[in-house]
Design a protein around this motif. Structure first.
Motif, PDB file in Angstrom:
ATOM      1  N   ASN A   1       0.742  -1.012   0.087  1.00  0.00           N
ATOM      2  CA  ASN A   1       0.037  -0.057  -0.039  1.00  0.00           C
ATOM      3  C   ASN A   1       0.596   1.143  -0.166  1.00  0.00           C
ATOM      4  O   ASN A   1       0.576   2.126   0.663  1.00  0.00           O
TER       5      ASN A   1
ATOM      6  N   GLU B   1      -6.867  -5.825  -1.633  1.00  0.00           N
ATOM      7  CA  GLU B   1      -5.744  -6.331  -0.612  1.00  0.00           C
ATOM      8  C   GLU B   1      -6.533  -7.024   0.635  1.00  0.00           C
ATOM      9  O   GLU B   1      -7.331  -6.396   1.236  1.00  0.00           O
TER      10      GLU B   1
ATOM     11  N   GLY C   1      -7.048   7.096  -1.541  1.00  0.00           N
ATOM     12  CA  GLY C   1      -6.319   6.113  -0.802  1.00  0.00           C
ATOM     13  C   GLY C   1      -6.657   5.864   0.638  1.00  0.00           C
ATOM     14  O   GLY C   1      -7.211   4.573   1.139  1.00  0.00           O
TER      15      GLY C   1
ATOM     16  N   TYR D   1      -8.753   2.636   1.949  1.00  0.00           N
ATOM     17  CA  TYR D   1      -8.036   1.794   3.161  1.00  0.00           C
ATOM     18  C   TYR D   1      -8.957   1.719   4.388  1.00  0.00           C
ATOM     19  O   TYR D   1      -9.126   1.031   5.119  1.00  0.00           O
TER      20      TYR D   1
ATOM     21  N   LEU E   1      -1.288   2.559   5.774  1.00  0.00           N
ATOM     22  CA  LEU E   1      -1.317   3.040   4.485  1.00  0.00           C
ATOM     23  C   LEU E   1      -0.299   3.958   4.498  1.00  0.00           C
ATOM     24  O   LEU E   1      -0.142   5.052   5.152  1.00  0.00           O
TER      25      LEU E   1
ATOM     26  N   LEU F   1      -5.906  -1.485  -3.519  1.00  0.00           N
ATOM     27  CA  LEU F   1      -6.141  -1.407  -1.941  1.00  0.00           C
ATOM     28  C   LEU F   1      -7.302  -1.974  -1.674  1.00  0.00           C
ATOM     29  O   LEU F   1      -7.573  -2.611  -0.501  1.00  0.00           O
TER      30      LEU F   1
END
Length: 619
Positions: free
Chosen positions: A299, A316, A356, A360, A333, A313
């Motif tokens: 990440n 994952e 992001g 996350y 992250l 992301l």
């Protein structure tokens, strides 16, 4: 998304709501399975709003959900009716900024912390020292903060008052700040300031013990329970520590100051260590049997393209599990903008920080329930599959939040699951990237070139397509050199001029311009790709910094990647429009990828172009 939710058709009118809004601490919330200290129960009906939690932190998490449920209708504000029981899958859900390489103002850090808080992240990892600068004030060794010891943003550092303010700012938002002194590697500024030739100098140990004592004096253990000491990437002889250094620092942090110690893995082994938490980075970072760990392997925002990176992301599986346990603590992250920057805010513009964080925050809160391995870290699932439908629904949620909460902030993401491509190749070209193939003359289903039959493959879905992935995740093609072609059809409801994100083999904001020198004007990339729209060749941009060498970390990025330069203007005719891309790939091409996405700008925010349809059919 919450862990358990039932939506109601009844909404709560927020006009005169004070007497009907109840929040309270309770002894228990049934059905909560993990991390009860952050759990909450929310019931919204037409008559009342009731928020319950076992802690103040749980109430705070529930309050963030309430903010997200607010909507407006006919000039009035309502809360969506629901019953929610919610808890996080992982105890640690964090975000890291590297302010050692590039100093960030308190205002900019607080902006990011506010976003973290709104989306229920609970750890701010503050990477405060690096080769370019030791960024936390020391009153014992003020030379650490001298401009002469730094190579970037010289003389920029956080006073101890700044640090205390930041710790308190996080605490008020139920976020724990983890400071990191990254030693013995990444210590050039430290050694320069202190006059040490190497980290095995006997004077290093007492200085670092003094600095740890000073750091721990700034906040009590119950407020700042973790200290991070780096230990990664000790690659040079002058970074090798003395045998006693790391064991002494471990003892100081854990025994003397009563804090938890975190170290990177891979990293230096600490003799006698049986208590540290390992923070995993890179594919080589594997958990130590029986040790607690934090997952950061997949990440790094500075390596991620905003479109394919968000999908990575999302798919994952943090800690390789559906949820945390006594050893699997969670993930952080990371934003490692290794390169120098012209302006501090470029760090948020040139890395997909806000999309992001949103991605996350959801995956670390809910967990990835299924073990899908690495299958979708570099490509989207098949059309019609349950996984693609789930990701498409997530996209819709994220776009709603982009439009509602991130006006004026960099948020480089548009919906991409409806875009589709066919790809052909690689065609052998004897190393000649300028070689032309019959694909450029006419689109047809099959080509015969030098006795080899080439067929289109696909459809593949997304705005960015990885032909083969730089970290080896499963993708569409083996890692071969040659020329690829990609095509799609875009249907426009009217004749119009739109912006377009166009990019090839993107550069990471890390390690210079990794992947080779930057192209000259007249080229899209140093591999000489081409773009045709309805048979017309599109001219490449005029670059701000053409022809830069690959190892130029100190020359900041300007317009190298599609998502932080002005979108390319294209003209769509009414009806179907044919897009053809030529994508040469050399042996040393690191990121084997392409992007072509129509976008429209709305007060600085990129949005979807309304009414477009996509088809990979060869027409």
């Amino acid at each position: 998304m919450p862990q358990q939710v039932e939506w109601s058709t009844h909404s709560f009118d927020m006009a005169d709501s004070s007497s009907r809004f109840v929040q309270r601490i309770v002894s228990d919330i049934p059905d909560v399975q993990l991390n009860g200290d952050e759990s909450y129960r929310l019931q919204v009906s037409a008559e009342s709003v009731v928020l319950e939690a076992t802690t103040e932190t749980g109430l705070f998490r529930g309050q963030q959900t309430i903010k997200q449920l607010v909507y407006e209708k006919n000039g009035k504000r309502y809360l969506k009716g629901c019953t929610i029981v919610d808890w996080p899958a992982f105890a640690i859900r964090g975000f890291m900024q590297d302010v050692g390489r590039n100093f960030q103002s308190m205002e900019m850090l607080k902006e990011q912390i506010d976003v973290m808080a709104a989306y229920k992240l609970n750890i701010f990892h503050f990477h405060v020292t690096e080769n370019p600068g030791w960024r936390l004030e020391s009153k014992i060794y003020p030379q650490l903060n001298s401009a002469e010891s730094m190579t970037r943003q010289k003389g920029k550092f956080y006073t101890q008052e700044d640090f205390n303010e930041l710790v308190e700012y996080c605490r008020e938002r139920k976020i724990t700040l983890i400071p990191e002194f990254d030693i013995p590697g990444h210590s050039a500024a430290f050694r320069k300031a202190m006059g040490f030739e190497a980290m095995n100098d006997p004077r290093v140990q007492p200085v670092l013990i003094d600095l740890l004592d000073e750091l721990c004096s700034l906040a009590p253990a119950e407020v700042m329970p973790y200290i991070h000491l780096g230990t990664d990437e000790v690659w040079h002889s002058n970074e090798e520590p003395s045998p006693t250094l790391l064991p002494a620092l471990l003892e100081r942090v854990t025994q003397h100051h009563g804090r938890e110690l975190i170290v990177w893995r891979p990293g230096q082994k600490i003799e006698g260590d049986s208590v540290s938490i390992t923070q995993l980075w890179s594919s080589g970072g594997q958990p130590k049997p029986g040790y607690r760990y934090i997952d950061c392997r997949l990440n790094y925002l500075n390596h991620l393209d905003p479109l394919s990176g968000i999908a990575q992301l999302y798919f994952e599986r943090i800690n390789g599990a559906a949820h945390g346990d006594s050893l699997r603590l969670g993930g952080i992250l990371c934003c490692w903008n290794d390169n120098n920057v012209n302006d501090e805010y470029d760090i948020l513009k040139q890395n997909p920080v806000y999309p992001g964080i949103l991605t996350y925050s959801e995956t670390s809160w809910t967990g990835q329930k299924r073990d899908i391995g690495e299958n979708y870290l570099a490509k989207l699932p098949e059309k019609g599959s349950e996984l693609l439908n789930e990701f498409s629904a997530f996209e819709d949620r994220m776009i709603q939040h982009r439009d509602k909460y991130f006006a004026g902030k960099p948020f480089p993401y548009v919906k991409q699951t409806k875009m589709e491509w066919k790809v052909l190749g690689p065609m052998a070209n004897g190393g000649n990237v300028d070689a032309a193939f019959p694909v450029e003359d006419e689109l047809q289903e099959t080509y015969l070139v030098d006795t080899v039959i080439y067929n289109w493959r696909g459809p593949f879905y997304g705005g960015t397509i990885h032909l083969s992935h730089f970290f080896g995740y499963p993708s569409y093609f083996p890692k071969e050199e040659g020329t690829y072609y990609a095509c799609t059809q875009i249907w426009s409801p009217k004749e119009q001029t739109v912006g377009t994100w166009i990019g090839f083999h993107d550069w990471s904001r890390s390690g210079g311009r990794r992947g080779g020198p930057f192209p000259q004007n007249g080229e899209w990339h140093n591999t000489h790709p081409k773009v045709w729209l309805n048979g017309e060749l599109l001219a490449a941009p005029k670059w701000n910094q053409p022809g830069l060498a690959s190892n130029t970390e100190e020359i900041p990025f300007a317009d190298e990647n599609y998502f932080f330069r002005r979108p390319h203007s294209i003209h769509l005719k009414k009806g179907w429009n044919e897009v053809l891309l030529k994508i040469p790939v050399k042996k040393d091409t690191w990121k084997r990828m392409f992007t072509f996405v129509p976008v429209q700008e709305d007060n600085g925010t990129m949005r979807e172009v309304e009414g477009l349809k996509f088809s990979a059919e060869i027409k």
